[in-house]
Design a protein around this motif. Structure first.
Motif: not given
Length: 341
Positions: A66-71, A122-124
């Motif tokens: 799960v992308e940070l943005r989604e969280r 994790v962004i990368f």
């Protein structure tokens, strides 16, 4: 006065298990960070679900990426009251051990900055990270200056919860307390509510890894975190429903006394609008109640109850109820008493 309990919307907490899927997090001593984080989060959720007034949401409930943005987006769209992210720490040395909790901030002390870099990295792994994070580079400390601080009230709330979690780890579980730290963490910065990121312990430390991988360890840490969340909800949420933050409460009363402020004393039935109840004592000033004037308060069965207006007819009180709801008190309701009893 009838003994009504405050009927309010449920306290929403988002439980965020760090990493997941292709992002394993740290891997040491036979443990994968993503597995421990998810296991502990699900246990926290199970405990919190025993509270009828708490709604639990998860950023993930399975081993998925799960992308940070989604969280952050999920928490914001749900209008959550709290965001709790669970991780495990790791170090190249097997010596460090202990738990710590992070809140959003711009501190750049080298030791904890490395933790921030790790959790942000994790962004990368996200396909469109350059677009989604607008050039944010977790490996460049100078880019952190572009992050905004959380509003002061949210930051204080976050620190309060973080301190409670750390105290429970230390005093109830006898874990080493490595303190509360402010660090530039994207997922906390992007959420619009108080939040913390918990580093349960070092899986790079053999003894601590054994504890974190055990049923006893995961149960104990989940219980401590859940207890801290429930306490936070009791101390902060009722106050926020009344239109104020519990850490910014004025308890100095105005000239009128508690129970008699702007209350009609005419004999017969009197109607009022109950706008909330709290264990916290608030001054009945308009600034504490979204601008509403003529607010009174009583203390009953361990709670302070707050009422807007005081009129002789139900039709007049329905108008007051509409005014209260327009101000945001969606769970307000009408009560009546006889000669103010």
């Amino acid at each position: 006065m009838p003994s009504f309990l405050f009927s309010q919307s449920r306290f929403k907490v988002v439980l965020d298990a760090g990493h997941g899927g292709k992002d394993h997090g740290a891997i040491k001593n036979g443990l994968r960070e993503k597995d421990v984080a998810l296991d502990v989060v699900m246990r926290i959720g199970k405990i919190l679900n025993n509270n009828d007034d708490i709604a639990v949401l998860y950023s993930r409930k399975t081993d998925v990426f799960v992308e940070l943005r989604e969280r952050a987006d999920k928490a914001n769209k749900a209008k959550a009251d709290l965001f709790v992210s669970v991780h495990c720490n790791s170090n190249n040395s097997s010596t460090p051990y202990g738990s710590l909790t992070l809140v959003m901030g711009l501190s750049r002390k080298s030791k904890n900055l490395e933790i921030a870099k790790t959790e942000n990295a994790v962004i990368f792994q996200e396909a469109n990270y350059k677009k989604n994070y607008k050039g944010f580079d977790p490996n460049k400390p100078e880019t952190f200056i572009g992050l905004k601080l959380l509003q002061e009230e949210s930051l204080k709330s976050s620190i309060h919860l973080a301190s409670s979690i750390q105290n429970k780890f230390e005093h109830k579980l006898n874990r080493k307390n490595k303190g509360v730290h402010q660090q530039p963490l994207w997922v906390l910065d992007a959420t619009c509510m108080p939040g913390v990121l918990i580093e349960l312990g070092f899986i790079s430390n053999k003894k601590e890894a054994k504890y974190l991988g055990s049923e006893e360890g995961k149960n104990e840490m989940a219980r401590a975190i859940a207890q801290a969340i429930v306490q936070y909800k009791e101390e902060y949420f009722l106050g926020s429903e009344l239109g104020v933050s519990a850490q910014n409460i004025s308890v100095k009363d105005d000239v009128k006394s508690d129970e008699t402020a702007s209350v009609k004393t005419t004999k017969g039935k009197v109607y009022k609008v109950q706008i909330g109840s709290s264990k916290t004592k608030l001054a009945t000033t308009p600034s504490n109640f979204k601008g509403l004037k003529n607010v009174s308060r009583i203390f009953e069965k361990g709670y302070y109850k707050y009422f807007y207006g005081s009129v002789d007819t139900i039709s007049d009180c329905e108008k007051l109820l509409a005014e209260a709801k327009k101000k945001g008190y969606d769970s307000a309701f009408i009560v009546s008493d006889n000669e103010n009893k």
